[in-house]
Design a protein around this motif. Structure first.
Motif, PDB file in Angstrom:
ATOM      1  N   THR B 236       0.834  -1.201   0.000  1.00  0.00           N
ATOM      2  CA  THR B 236       0.000   0.000   0.000  1.00  0.00           C
ATOM      3  C   THR B 236       0.869   1.251   0.000  1.00  0.00           C
ATOM      4  N   MET B 237       1.874   1.236   0.862  1.00  0.00           N
ATOM      5  CA  MET B 237       2.758   2.388   0.972  1.00  0.00           C
ATOM      6  C   MET B 237       3.578   2.551  -0.311  1.00  0.00           C
ATOM      7  N   ALA B 238       3.955   1.438  -0.936  1.00  0.00           N
ATOM      8  CA  ALA B 238       4.786   1.498  -2.129  1.00  0.00           C
ATOM      9  C   ALA B 238       4.025   2.074  -3.320  1.00  0.00           C
ATOM     10  N   THR B 239       2.708   1.898  -3.342  1.00  0.00           N
ATOM     11  CA  THR B 239       1.925   2.355  -4.488  1.00  0.00           C
ATOM     12  C   THR B 239       1.882   3.878  -4.571  1.00  0.00           C
ATOM     13  N   ARG B 240       1.537   4.543  -3.489  1.00  0.00           N
ATOM     14  CA  ARG B 240       1.420   6.004  -3.499  1.00  0.00           C
ATOM     15  C   ARG B 240       2.618   6.703  -2.863  1.00  0.00           C
ATOM     16  N   GLY B 241       3.542   5.944  -2.322  1.00  0.00           N
ATOM     17  CA  GLY B 241       4.713   6.544  -1.720  1.00  0.00           C
ATOM     18  C   GLY B 241       4.499   6.944  -0.280  1.00  0.00           C
ATOM     19  N   GLY B 242       5.592   7.202   0.426  1.00  0.00           N
ATOM     20  CA  GLY B 242       5.499   7.599   1.824  1.00  0.00           C
ATOM     21  C   GLY B 242       6.878   7.857   2.397  1.00  0.00           C
ATOM     22  N   VAL B 243       6.894   8.325   3.624  1.00  0.00           N
ATOM     23  CA  VAL B 243       8.164   8.605   4.294  1.00  0.00           C
ATOM     24  C   VAL B 243       8.209   7.763   5.566  1.00  0.00           C
ATOM     25  N   LEU B 244       9.248   6.980   5.699  1.00  0.00           N
ATOM     26  CA  LEU B 244       9.390   6.129   6.883  1.00  0.00           C
ATOM     27  C   LEU B 244      10.598   6.580   7.692  1.00  0.00           C
ATOM     28  N   GLY B 245      10.375   6.817   8.966  1.00  0.00           N
ATOM     29  CA  GLY B 245      11.475   7.222   9.836  1.00  0.00           C
ATOM     30  C   GLY B 245      12.134   6.010  10.474  1.00  0.00           C
ATOM     31  N   ILE B 246      13.445   5.918  10.321  1.00  0.00           N
ATOM     32  CA  ILE B 246      14.223   4.899  11.030  1.00  0.00           C
ATOM     33  C   ILE B 246      14.888   5.630  12.186  1.00  0.00           C
ATOM     34  N   MET B 247      14.318   5.498  13.377  1.00  0.00           N
ATOM     35  CA  MET B 247      14.825   6.238  14.520  1.00  0.00           C
ATOM     36  C   MET B 247      15.885   5.400  15.226  1.00  0.00           C
ATOM     37  N   ILE B 248      17.042   5.992  15.472  1.00  0.00           N
ATOM     38  CA  ILE B 248      18.084   5.306  16.235  1.00  0.00           C
ATOM     39  C   ILE B 248      18.315   6.090  17.521  1.00  0.00           C
ATOM     40  N   ASP B 249      17.998   5.447  18.627  1.00  0.00           N
ATOM     41  CA  ASP B 249      18.072   6.089  19.935  1.00  0.00           C
ATOM     42  C   ASP B 249      19.391   5.687  20.596  1.00  0.00           C
ATOM     43  N   TRP B 250      20.214   6.680  20.922  1.00  0.00           N
ATOM     44  CA  TRP B 250      21.529   6.427  21.503  1.00  0.00           C
ATOM     45  C   TRP B 250      21.620   6.932  22.930  1.00  0.00           C
ATOM     46  N   ASN B 251      20.526   6.877  23.699  1.00  0.00           N
ATOM     47  CA  ASN B 251      20.595   7.315  25.095  1.00  0.00           C
ATOM     48  C   ASN B 251      21.573   6.436  25.867  1.00  0.00           C
ATOM     49  N   PHE B 315      19.064  10.227  17.443  1.00  0.00           N
ATOM     50  CA  PHE B 315      18.914  11.154  18.560  1.00  0.00           C
ATOM     51  C   PHE B 315      19.382  10.464  19.832  1.00  0.00           C
ATOM     52  N   GLY B 316      19.502  11.232  20.887  1.00  0.00           N
ATOM     53  CA  GLY B 316      19.927  10.643  22.142  1.00  0.00           C
ATOM     54  C   GLY B 316      20.684  11.633  22.999  1.00  0.00           C
ATOM     55  N   THR B 317      20.808  11.277  24.264  1.00  0.00           N
ATOM     56  CA  THR B 317      21.488  12.106  25.241  1.00  0.00           C
ATOM     57  C   THR B 317      22.367  11.185  26.074  1.00  0.00           C
ATOM     58  N   ALA B 318      23.583  11.605  26.300  1.00  0.00           N
ATOM     59  CA  ALA B 318      24.447  10.846  27.189  1.00  0.00           C
ATOM     60  C   ALA B 318      24.586  11.612  28.495  1.00  0.00           C
ATOM     61  N   GLY B 319      24.636  10.877  29.602  1.00  0.00           N
ATOM     62  CA  GLY B 319      24.798  11.515  30.889  1.00  0.00           C
ATOM     63  C   GLY B 319      26.015  10.977  31.601  1.00  0.00           C
TER      64      GLY B 319
END
Lengths: 354, 354, 354
Positions: B236-251, B315-319
């Motif tokens: 379905t997404m391939a037919t009309r196109g779309g934007v997919l977020g690959i989120m990488i969390d580095w907390n 994204f992410g935050t180091a402490g």
């Protein structure tokens, strides 16, 4: 607290030390004391809570941007003849990222092939320096009847990029529009939002155009309007190129759901337009279209592209109530409150009133 | 402190004021007092230290991403015939940046040249509005036997983009894989790490595929799996196109070196798929391949490309432990502790117990 | 404070409680007490204010980058013959974004067409695995006199990407230069600055080159110098490709306008060069140039491009004096100061000195 001796620890646990209090009845001291207490409370409530919202934990925005330019232009030049430009021609890169470029002016060098030709002398502009655009073969030859230059191996004929058209070729670019779709996330609060607000309907979006007063929520922007808001002249910027920042501010207070948490647009020129110290003023880059002749030789059209690069820059901070900053700020204020009562006044009263 | 008179400053420096203490022996007051002390200590240790880690200084991640798509597909259309698609064909831009596009569906308009042709009427879809895709010459002519439209100067023949294939052409795209290399830095702590962990060996990486349960550290992702994790249907997404977020969390908590500090992947659709208010739903853009005919005329193949844009968002935050936030938080807690002892109880005891 | 009875609230408002003070004259207790006071003050002034600048509110940088590569190279290969490379040839993408790629090595497969051909066997490198680069037709045929492989439908002839040139083809790339224009904003403080500093003039910029010691403000970088600063060898990196981070640190203290607030450049290799666990070591991608033959068939030149991708990464934090963090930090320190006077010492003195 707790001056406990080791032999009676259980009893001592319930002991509690306190201090003898002396109530001072003085209107002057009392007034000043209450004033300072009031000022500290005012600081806590007014400044810390209302202005700075220091009781909140914050998170930075992460964002995804899609852009789509629309419009058709027409140019009439000696190199290319009459020519219509559509989005596939002038929009580079084509895939609608957060940074997109609209070509408005250009120097075209068609039919270049890998061969040898005389180096271009910059005598055109009364300077003598040669434009290093190839590898010297060691031979020298007549460039024109009066000028003798050395032969180079290069993409020939060489580009002569001194005579940039004084007016932008793609004049119509000022009326092109761009649809900006922006999706933001505050991961710490699991908050997601888009710049196309849920109460905006499809028919409105089909015909609207951003206007700070009448249509502040429309995500379709006329290029000229954006340049004007940045206090620049579109045609001047289009001639030599430039970089325009489309800033989208997503500062949000998530404690108040009824509060407006939406995009605030602003526009600012990002490259240096001041005439002094501007090496390579404006914004341009070179790219080529590659062709093959019938005999299999590679030929290319070199384009030095001038135009406006639009950088969509999304920023913002969301805040939400959190115990730790609240405790820290109230604690700090209480410290001052208690110090006002104990430190300064005790000395004052020791000396003068007791 | 320090009620010093100017004539004896040295002696006064060693003077120290203190208060007379009275030890109250009451089980009720003592119990409540200890309970409040305990609650404050519990807040400091449990919430501030363990949950919020407020004793830490923080830094935001800076990141660099490289992507590489693999896979080959086959399409069979009337325009292009049977055709194999490899990564150089469907991956735009090709250079493996953090945002990459996989073409899955398209409308191809081959052999366009700069010329004049009748404007396309959108009668196809029973609407009358004309698709403005060129500059009107002023002449009008027959578009078909029944429809008369005006002539335009444009890239002709014009694109007819109303009949998008109902099913994505490049069906095989769901089995393409992408290798994501991500390198992160926390500049404040001089900390560097990559998403390909040091204990992962080369032979594993040659054949592994990301799976949240069995292979959570493999940096190679099947496109369909990512779309499924975002709770979307790939075709379905391939037919009309779309934007997919690959989120990488580095907390990361850098105080505990044995703690896991690595990438946590998640996937989310970023464009609006809700049918209402979706101007230009899905994701598509136009680009062209330019050719030259033997007589030197420019011709192009215009492609309206539909597909999935994958945005790798890091994204992410180091402490890490730092004196200042520790002092601030302990100080705030101590303020409350001392206020509990001095402010409220002193009053209570003044009135009732002394 | 305020032990008020309800019948006389007005009078009570001006009442103020204080404590009886007893001045203890002891050199030992006084000395230790002063020492602890001094240590706390030292912490506040030295560490909090000078080192950590915790009296400041902070903001993260937002940035826009433009890059422009200059230089011409020459290659001599059997595939392409003698050939001059200019910026339009080797710089991908061409439009000068914050991430740019300089092509230094390549595997070229010219004249590919959509057709069928025998699959390439990787016997070349003594491995048996087939390189899946097309759709199998079901037929099998002789690849060479000794090897029999199956026929595929693909872009034929297939790319043989096993024999990468051992030395980078575009040797001259090490002397290419890049001009980096970087404009930053701290939106919270409405602060804007560029990496081309206002006191730098145009003639200097025309001929300067970044050097950490002699020209630290010149925004023109020689590619080889950047790679050397990252402690890498340019030609090694150019052969197999890699990713180099150009970090621009904009940490600024805006309280001191005379303070230097400018870019600090550093360079670091971002991809993994360690031989173990390096799936697809280095950096490369495939792209194609599409042509049409005289009979209208599409043909392409596939290029597997190796080279160095330069990622300009801008980061930084600006700090400016703000009431809230100041109050919070001073408050925390004062808490400790007052606790030192009241809690510990009062007990000590109660027991031993009174």
């Amino acid at each position: 607290m707790g001056g406990c001796s080791s032999q009676s620890c259980h009893r001592c646990f319930f002991e509690y030390e306190t201090e003898r209090m002396i109530v001072v009845k003085s209107k002057v001291v009392g007034s000043v004391f209450r004033l300072i207490q009031f000022l500290i409370l005012f600081y806590v409530i007014g400044y810390v809570c209302v202005v700075q919202k220091s009781y909140q934990e914050t998170d930075s925005v992460i964002s995804s941007v899609t852009t789509k330019v629309k419009g058709t232009g027409f140019t009439n030049t000696s190199d290319l003849g009459g020519r219509v430009w559509d989005v596939a021609d002038y929009n580079i890169p084509p895939q609608g990222e957060s940074s997109f470029f609209v070509l408005t002016n250009m120097i075209v060098t068609p039919n270049q092939t890998q061969s040898t030709c005389p180096e271009v002398s910059s005598m055109f502009s009364n300077r003598i320096t040669l434009l290093k655009k190839g590898i010297q073969t060691g031979l020298c030859m007549n460039y024109s009847e009066t000028v003798k230059t050395c032969e180079v191996l290069s993409w020939c004929p060489l580009e002569i990029d001194i005579n940039l058209p004084e007016h932008a070729l793609l004049v119509a670019a000022e009326d092109f529009t761009v649809l900006i779709k922006n999706s933001v996330t505050y991961p710490k609060f699991n908050f997601h939002k888009r710049n196309i607000l849920p109460d905006v309907n499809s028919s409105y979006l089909k015909q609207c155009e951003f206007n700070r007063k009448t249509d502040p929520d429309c995500p379709i922007f006329r290029l000229k309007d954006m340049v004007s808001e940045a206090e620049e002249d579109f045609q001047t910027m289009a001639t030599r190129g430039g970089v325009l920042g489309i800033m989208i501010d997503w500062n949000c207070d998530l404690d108040w759901p009824e509060h407006y948490c939406g995009p605030k647009y602003s526009f600012r020129r990002l490259d240096n337009k001041i005439p002094e110290n501007n090496v390579a003023p404006g914004y341009n880059f070179r790219f080529a279209k590659y062709y093959k002749t019938t005999d299999g030789r590679e030929t290319r059209t070199l384009i030095k592209a001038y135009g406006i690069r639009f950088d969509v820059i999304v920023f913002g901070t969301a805040g939400k109530f959190n115990m730790v900053p609240t405790i820290v700020n109230v604690g700090a204020a209480l410290t001052f409150l208690s110090l006002v009562s104990s430190v300064k006044w005790s000395h004052l009263q020791n000396t003068h009133y007791l």
